[in-house]
Design a protein around this motif. Sequence first.
Motif, PDB file in Angstrom:
ATOM      1  N   UNK A 144       0.939  -1.029   0.040  1.00  0.00           N
ATOM      2  CA  UNK A 144       0.051   0.026   0.182  1.00  0.00           C
ATOM      3  C   UNK A 144       0.780   1.384   0.120  1.00  0.00           C
ATOM      4  N   UNK A 145       0.549   2.209  -0.708  1.00  0.00           N
ATOM      5  CA  UNK A 145       1.006   3.422  -0.862  1.00  0.00           C
ATOM      6  C   UNK A 145       0.158   4.560  -0.536  1.00  0.00           C
ATOM      7  N   UNK A 146       0.547   5.883   0.104  1.00  0.00           N
ATOM      8  CA  UNK A 146      -0.002   6.878   0.233  1.00  0.00           C
ATOM      9  C   UNK A 146       0.970   7.861  -0.582  1.00  0.00           C
ATOM     10  N   UNK A 147       0.324   8.797  -1.274  1.00  0.00           N
ATOM     11  CA  UNK A 147       1.016   9.803  -2.091  1.00  0.00           C
ATOM     12  C   UNK A 147       0.036  10.945  -2.100  1.00  0.00           C
ATOM     13  N   UNK A 148      -0.139  11.834  -1.259  1.00  0.00           N
ATOM     14  CA  UNK A 148      -1.236  12.938  -1.087  1.00  0.00           C
ATOM     15  C   UNK A 148      -0.615  14.160  -1.252  1.00  0.00           C
ATOM     16  N   UNK A 149      -0.755  14.791  -2.719  1.00  0.00           N
ATOM     17  CA  UNK A 149       0.002  15.822  -3.021  1.00  0.00           C
ATOM     18  C   UNK A 149       1.379  15.805  -2.872  1.00  0.00           C
ATOM     19  N   UNK A 150       1.753  14.974  -3.391  1.00  0.00           N
ATOM     20  CA  UNK A 150       3.457  14.814  -3.201  1.00  0.00           C
ATOM     21  C   UNK A 150       3.976  14.086  -4.293  1.00  0.00           C
ATOM     22  N   UNK A 151       3.153  13.907  -5.540  1.00  0.00           N
ATOM     23  CA  UNK A 151       3.757  13.133  -6.536  1.00  0.00           C
ATOM     24  C   UNK A 151       5.123  13.942  -7.124  1.00  0.00           C
ATOM     25  N   UNK A 152       5.144  15.231  -6.915  1.00  0.00           N
ATOM     26  CA  UNK A 152       6.181  15.721  -7.553  1.00  0.00           C
ATOM     27  C   UNK A 152       7.475  15.123  -6.977  1.00  0.00           C
ATOM     28  N   UNK A 153       7.447  14.661  -5.780  1.00  0.00           N
ATOM     29  CA  UNK A 153       8.821  14.084  -5.132  1.00  0.00           C
ATOM     30  C   UNK A 153       9.316  12.661  -5.875  1.00  0.00           C
ATOM     31  N   UNK A 154       8.434  12.352  -6.584  1.00  0.00           N
ATOM     32  CA  UNK A 154       8.721  11.273  -7.691  1.00  0.00           C
ATOM     33  C   UNK A 154       9.488  11.468  -8.928  1.00  0.00           C
ATOM     34  N   UNK A 155       9.395  12.841  -9.308  1.00  0.00           N
ATOM     35  CA  UNK A 155       9.651  13.283 -10.587  1.00  0.00           C
ATOM     36  C   UNK A 155      11.004  13.831 -10.683  1.00  0.00           C
ATOM     37  N   UNK A 181       2.460  11.582 -15.521  1.00  0.00           N
ATOM     38  CA  UNK A 181       2.353  10.299 -15.972  1.00  0.00           C
ATOM     39  C   UNK A 181       3.583   9.313 -15.517  1.00  0.00           C
ATOM     40  N   UNK A 182       4.922  10.276 -15.386  1.00  0.00           N
ATOM     41  CA  UNK A 182       6.018   9.699 -14.809  1.00  0.00           C
ATOM     42  C   UNK A 182       5.941   9.128 -13.166  1.00  0.00           C
ATOM     43  N   UNK A 183       4.921  10.046 -12.386  1.00  0.00           N
ATOM     44  CA  UNK A 183       4.969   9.648 -11.221  1.00  0.00           C
ATOM     45  C   UNK A 183       3.910   8.505 -11.044  1.00  0.00           C
ATOM     46  N   UNK A 184       3.107   8.210 -11.992  1.00  0.00           N
ATOM     47  CA  UNK A 184       2.253   7.340 -11.633  1.00  0.00           C
ATOM     48  C   UNK A 184       3.116   6.069 -12.038  1.00  0.00           C
ATOM     49  N   UNK A 185       3.727   6.027 -13.033  1.00  0.00           N
ATOM     50  CA  UNK A 185       4.546   4.787 -13.338  1.00  0.00           C
ATOM     51  C   UNK A 185       5.656   4.420 -12.148  1.00  0.00           C
ATOM     52  N   UNK A 208       4.822   5.114  -9.175  1.00  0.00           N
ATOM     53  CA  UNK A 208       4.233   4.310  -8.176  1.00  0.00           C
ATOM     54  C   UNK A 208       3.690   2.937  -8.511  1.00  0.00           C
ATOM     55  N   UNK A 209       3.331   2.801  -9.717  1.00  0.00           N
ATOM     56  CA  UNK A 209       3.091   1.272 -10.048  1.00  0.00           C
ATOM     57  C   UNK A 209       4.313   0.323  -9.934  1.00  0.00           C
ATOM     58  N   UNK A 210       5.565   0.917  -9.985  1.00  0.00           N
ATOM     59  CA  UNK A 210       7.017   0.414  -9.961  1.00  0.00           C
ATOM     60  C   UNK A 210       7.079  -0.074  -8.252  1.00  0.00           C
ATOM     61  N   UNK A 211       6.507   0.745  -7.537  1.00  0.00           N
ATOM     62  CA  UNK A 211       6.798   0.586  -6.145  1.00  0.00           C
ATOM     63  C   UNK A 211       5.403  -0.232  -5.493  1.00  0.00           C
ATOM     64  N   UNK A 212       4.462  -0.772  -6.131  1.00  0.00           N
ATOM     65  CA  UNK A 212       3.442  -1.427  -5.792  1.00  0.00           C
ATOM     66  C   UNK A 212       3.312  -2.743  -6.312  1.00  0.00           C
ATOM     67  N   UNK A 213       3.239  -3.697  -5.284  1.00  0.00           N
ATOM     68  CA  UNK A 213       2.944  -5.221  -5.802  1.00  0.00           C
ATOM     69  C   UNK A 213       1.724  -5.265  -6.468  1.00  0.00           C
ATOM     70  N   UNK A 230      -3.078   1.968  -4.002  1.00  0.00           N
ATOM     71  CA  UNK A 230      -2.296   3.270  -3.825  1.00  0.00           C
ATOM     72  C   UNK A 230      -3.520   4.384  -3.532  1.00  0.00           C
ATOM     73  N   UNK A 231      -3.258   5.242  -2.764  1.00  0.00           N
ATOM     74  CA  UNK A 231      -4.249   6.473  -2.596  1.00  0.00           C
ATOM     75  C   UNK A 231      -3.235   7.859  -2.979  1.00  0.00           C
ATOM     76  N   UNK A 232      -3.706   8.128  -4.214  1.00  0.00           N
ATOM     77  CA  UNK A 232      -3.283   9.331  -4.846  1.00  0.00           C
ATOM     78  C   UNK A 232      -3.963  10.519  -4.703  1.00  0.00           C
ATOM     79  N   UNK A 233      -3.315  11.430  -4.144  1.00  0.00           N
ATOM     80  CA  UNK A 233      -3.959  12.900  -4.045  1.00  0.00           C
ATOM     81  C   UNK A 233      -3.303  13.733  -5.210  1.00  0.00           C
TER      82      UNK A 233
END
Length: 256
Positions: free
Chosen positions: A107-118, A127-131, A133-138, A143-146
């Motif tokens: 499980x992953x929480x990413x609330x208002x923080x997707x820029x941290x993955x870019x 799109x890059x952030x979502x990719x 998140x998918x890499x990091x999820x079994x 995932x709860x994405x805000x």
Amino acid sequence: MITSESDLPPRLGSLTFHGPLSEQRATRMIERLVAGRPADVLDIGCGWGELLLRILDAAPEAKGIGLDINAEDLARGRALAETRGLADRVEFVEESALGTERGPVDAILCLGSSQALCDPEQPHDPAAALRELRRLTRPGGRVVLGEGFWQQEPTEEELAGMWPGAHAGEHLGLGALVDLAIEAGFRPAWIETASVEEWEEFESGYRYETEVWLAANPDHPLAAETRERVDRQRSTWVNGYRRVLGIAYLTLIAVA
């Protein structure tokens, strides 16, 4: 009346969550996330980790890690974990999430923080952030994405009232954002957006204690600087993105 710097209000002390999120919505999010029976939870840009701690409380077999680069918020999270008897099941780590190897998890929480993955040198790329998140999820993980989205196309006047350099290309519409999640390898199990009331609670709570302090200490050595900062923050909301910028909360399930 002039006070010392130690009399400054605590930072963000009036906020439960660092975003426009009500107690009722948070409870429903937690229920959907723990339905997947997670063993490990990763919170990206966790702040003080309020939602992470509540998930661990609701999923007693799970352990969690919160990543953030703000030491003050992380210290607040550790103190909350200690108070709630969760300190042995959660770790608050001061590090960047960019390219993190702290996955895959359930499980992953990413609330208002997707820029941290870019890449910080490039424009924000959901799109890059979502990719990532998918890499990091079994497979089967949740995932709860805000994520911010335009509720309506902003006018030039509204953009001028927002943060410096604001432009229409900074955010997508809700449909386009959901499509990117599907392309990244998720199914959108639940789609919801922050209400006007949640936004107003957050925006007012963000500044509340500082506004109270400014009213009581107009001659403090830091008052002018603080007043200018708070007035600028408030203006970007009431004169810019209010009812234009939305927050989508997407509960996503990683496709097997």
